[in-house]
Design an enzyme around this catalytic site. Sequence first.
Site, short mmCIF file in Angstrom:
data_model
loop_
_atom_site.label_atom_id
_atom_site.label_comp_id
_atom_site.label_asym_id
_atom_site.label_seq_id
_atom_site.Cartn_x
_atom_site.Cartn_y
_atom_site.Cartn_z
N HIS A 17 2.34 -5.24 -3.85
CA HIS A 17 2.49 -3.78 -3.74
C HIS A 17 1.31 -3.16 -3.00
O HIS A 17 1.50 -2.37 -2.06
CB HIS A 17 2.61 -3.18 -5.14
CG HIS A 17 2.83 -1.70 -5.13
ND1 HIS A 17 4.08 -1.13 -5.09
CD2 HIS A 17 1.94 -0.66 -5.14
CE1 HIS A 17 3.96 0.19 -5.07
NE2 HIS A 17 2.67 0.50 -5.11
N GLU A 18 0.11 -3.53 -3.42
CA GLU A 18 -1.07 -2.93 -2.78
C GLU A 18 -1.24 -3.42 -1.35
O GLU A 18 -1.72 -2.67 -0.48
CB GLU A 18 -2.32 -3.24 -3.61
CG GLU A 18 -2.28 -2.71 -5.04
CD GLU A 18 -1.93 -1.23 -5.12
OE1 GLU A 18 -2.29 -0.47 -4.20
OE2 GLU A 18 -1.29 -0.82 -6.10
N HIS A 21 0.64 -1.09 0.97
CA HIS A 21 -0.13 0.09 1.37
C HIS A 21 -1.20 -0.27 2.39
O HIS A 21 -1.38 0.41 3.41
CB HIS A 21 -0.81 0.71 0.14
CG HIS A 21 0.13 1.28 -0.87
ND1 HIS A 21 1.08 2.23 -0.56
CD2 HIS A 21 0.26 1.04 -2.20
CE1 HIS A 21 1.76 2.55 -1.66
NE2 HIS A 21 1.28 1.84 -2.66
#
Length: 363
Positions: A17-18, A21
């Site tokens: 997920h990170e 980003h």
Amino acid sequence: MSVLIAIGVLALLIVVHELGHFAAARWQSIHVNRFSIGFGPALAKYQGKETEYALRAIPLGGYVGFPDDDPDSQIPNNDPDLLRNRPVFDRAIVISAGVIANLIFAYFLLVTQVATVGFPQINYQEGVIIPEVFTAENSVAKQAGIQAGDIVLAINDQPLGASQNAIIDFRDIIQSSPAQPLKLTIKRPTETIDLIVTPELGSDGQGKIGVRLAPNGEETRLKADNFGQAFSLGAGEFQRLILLTVQGFGQLVSNFKDSVQQVAGPVKIVEYGAAIARNDAGNLFQFAALISINLAVINILPLPALDGGQLVFLLIEALVGKPLPTKLQDNIMQTGLVLLLGLGVFLIVRDTANLAVFQDLFQ
């Protein structure tokens, strides 16, 4: 070992997920000064050329930090590569990239599973199995003569059939028939008999008889014959898991009182994952995909401290032509973060207290 595997799976999904980003920001040459897994004090960290990479103590997620509001940053406020100086669309890509990464990762996990070990499937047979009869003295099922291992073929001469809906149909009839005698047609290894059972009225106003139910069937594996079929079957399972996740959140909203106890925190997720790792490690792909989809859906919710909340701020900015005051945004996001961390801590404490090892200590 199984617990470590489950923790590793959960950590991997947070990293994915990170990384979404982070990759979206770096792809657009946007400055990133922090990449963190977890919150709170740093357990380990590494300072790269521009970005600090850290593993932190509180395992409730992670974050990618930007130097926009860092008072120690040496980057000029008018630098076009600061996130806040980019157009709304560029920022929306960065904010939504974590959700997109989780969804893409979930899909490829499912493709990998069906191409290697296959998806578990049940070849349903007629009826519903009763693997356990609760042993309480007032158990309705026990008094009626129902035994563990019985297969219920029909209720009031209405066949349950051979499908995944058999359990649902059985449960619905029992719950809707408190204090009403029901005839169960039961198959045993040497005979088929009829028993009369009268569901008792539960505290929730529904009928119950005191048994655990299981589908009647044998588990098989559906494995793709080629890559094309793997992508197709993976897409079908991906769609099914998304639908289940959305329905689950819908049920939580519409029936919060009865559904809230089913909300799982990190401890419960690790417990589930460890059980899967012990019993059938091949299903870890599907487990990880489901958790990854859940992370995506949770993060896209329009709530403070989540990606969806930040997208709401961007939408407002796009509509009115200017962003909300920075102080207001910060206050909203900080309040949301505190609430989110508080919920996470509550779930950790609750789920830890419910672990079997802790239950045994206090009995």
